[in-house]
Design an enzyme around this catalytic site. Sequence first.
Site, PDB file in Angstrom:
ATOM      1  N   GLU A 231       0.878  -1.304   0.097  1.00 57.95           N
ATOM      2  CA  GLU A 231      -0.318  -0.038  -0.129  1.00 57.95           C
ATOM      3  C   GLU A 231       1.132   1.130  -0.371  1.00 57.95           C
ATOM      4  OE1 GLU A 231      -2.982   0.530   2.907  1.00 57.95           O
ATOM      5  OE2 GLU A 231      -3.909   1.938   2.617  1.00 57.95           O
ATOM      6  N   LYS A 247      -9.124  -0.934   1.238  1.00 62.07           N
ATOM      7  CA  LYS A 247      -9.584  -1.106   2.227  1.00 62.07           C
ATOM      8  C   LYS A 247     -11.103  -2.070   1.220  1.00 62.07           C
ATOM      9  CE  LYS A 247      -8.991   0.250   5.794  1.00 62.07           C
ATOM     10  NZ  LYS A 247      -8.595  -1.212   6.642  1.00 62.07           N
TER      11      LYS A 247
END
Lengths: 425, 201
Positions: A231, A247
């Site tokens: 990420e 997410k």
Amino acid sequence: MTLLHSSISVSREQFDVFAGRMGRDMDADLVLSSPGYPAETTSVIGIHPVAELSFSETTSPDEIKTFCFGTPGVTMGYVSYTYGMMLRGVDSAKPRDFPLGHLKKYASVVEFDAAAGEATISTNDSALLDTLIAQFAAPQSEAQKGVVVGFPSGAPTMSLSRVPYEAGVRETLEHILSGYTYQLNLSTKFSWECPDLDPLALFLALRNDHPAPFYAWFKSGPHQVLSTSPERFLRVEDGHVLSQPIKGTLRFDEYTPEQVAQLTSSPKEDAELSMIVDLIRNDISANCAYGSVRVENHKSVFAVDNLLQMYSDVHGDLREGRDCLDLFLDAFPGGSITGCPKKSSMEIIENLEPHSRGMYCGSVVVIRDEQNMDSSIAIRTGVYNHDTGQLDSYAGSGIVVDSNPANEYQETMAKAEKFLILGAS
Amino acid sequence: MFGCNLSLKGSPDSFMTSRGEYMNILLIDNNDSFTHNLEHLLATSIAGCRIVVASYGQLSESDLHWPDLIVISPGPGMPEDYPGYERVFEAEKPVLGVCLGMQIMNEYRGGSTGRLPGCVHGKTDTIDWFGEERVVARYHSLCVTQVGDGLNILAENNASIPMCLGSENDSLLGYQFHPESFLTPDGGAFIHDALAFLNLR
């Protein structure tokens, strides 16, 4: 002194071999990327630190800026989640066994331009330049290929095992119903005693078996950071800002397109991502020009570690007079690993988690100048302590109102899998 | 009521106050993570406005004379966690409250707040906005359960949850939904509607 540059045509594999050798023989710090991921970044090797800034409770944003921008050259390092707690005014009484942050500048930096297939060595030391050029030509020995040595068999100890983790999820749900958080990231810590571990071999094996775009190997005193993050937190390129919060997670054994549809059509996963996108918009807006903040590619999906991950691109442009560290320090720690609203969620996390997150959920940073940087969210991350022989890794999951405690625990374990299977084999 | 002078397109426009100056806005931040989104929405919807963001902690010493509009942000928790807003409502300035901000306004007028059945975060809903269907973003665990004195429900959703409260005479307006969310299409239109309702344009 003149800065010397030398460019060498190499494949990604050759660059990786060189990076492994630098980690082994030259005490180098590494940021290693892989192609085909939204968070793909430039691979960078830092060799021979010439200046270091180790963060304490009193390290101010101005000191960090002076260190990074006061002299030219790439800065690499990490900023811990715990330093982020101080920035956001969240108290912690937990003992700290880890520096709050650590940045370095180097005698030489080697970067890999994936598009050109070219490694560029930058240094003002001509002897070091010659040494590094020669190292690129040296053949790879079997010992460098990353066979894990010294990883213990058996299960690790956990700061929150299944029963207390699920109890933590239930307590979080109560806080959500009362309005103190809308979403909260709850993590657990895994620890192994492994005094004979070869951490670099572990790092290289993980990278070989589980590629991800933001691997980082960073030495900080007795601590060795092994980050395998997929990420991006914040990238700034000539003042243009990009954040890519992840997410929504779906574990798969065999990938099928239907699973992507299953992830993107889930109202729960949709809400999880949307909340964090609004939070990231807010956090970059503090230092971005009015009207410049926008969301693109909302609910995109990529695969990493046998997990489908949903993400979005949040863009903006730095406001006049602001630099990438203004942006980073005001937005830190990343919203995807705190929850929303940030400060209130961080206070609840501090009460629910028995461990100090330390490096986990902080950031690995590569800072070039006031208008250029890249950084990860340090998830899927381990820390090895050479003094105690303990390896810690961490994993967590975002809790929202429709979360099921058992499912969140399973998601957390799926995220830790690449570390956990090492001890199971 | 909003009447027929609604600006539904959200195009930036210059708003001059009665003193012929650009609009001055005080945005009070209740330790929230959407306040800068609201700041950017106000700035891009009201050309030339000046916005000062003050934290809730600074509320007791904030000068409330200079703003033409006071905006109360969303935030975690319930209105009783945020004492001290009396001086905002006693300053006789137009006030726009968003989410918690609306609930604080409602409790100041004697209304009450309770848990929202089926707590909603990060999801959209369709509401009746003065005869038009509009999609809005919702983030709330709590909702208005009893409306305060002098406030009217101006919009609600299908489940009769109050989505907008206001008093035209007292220049008070509250949005339970989040116009600043990227999930709300054309959030600027809700800012223009608020200015119209609060007699600021």
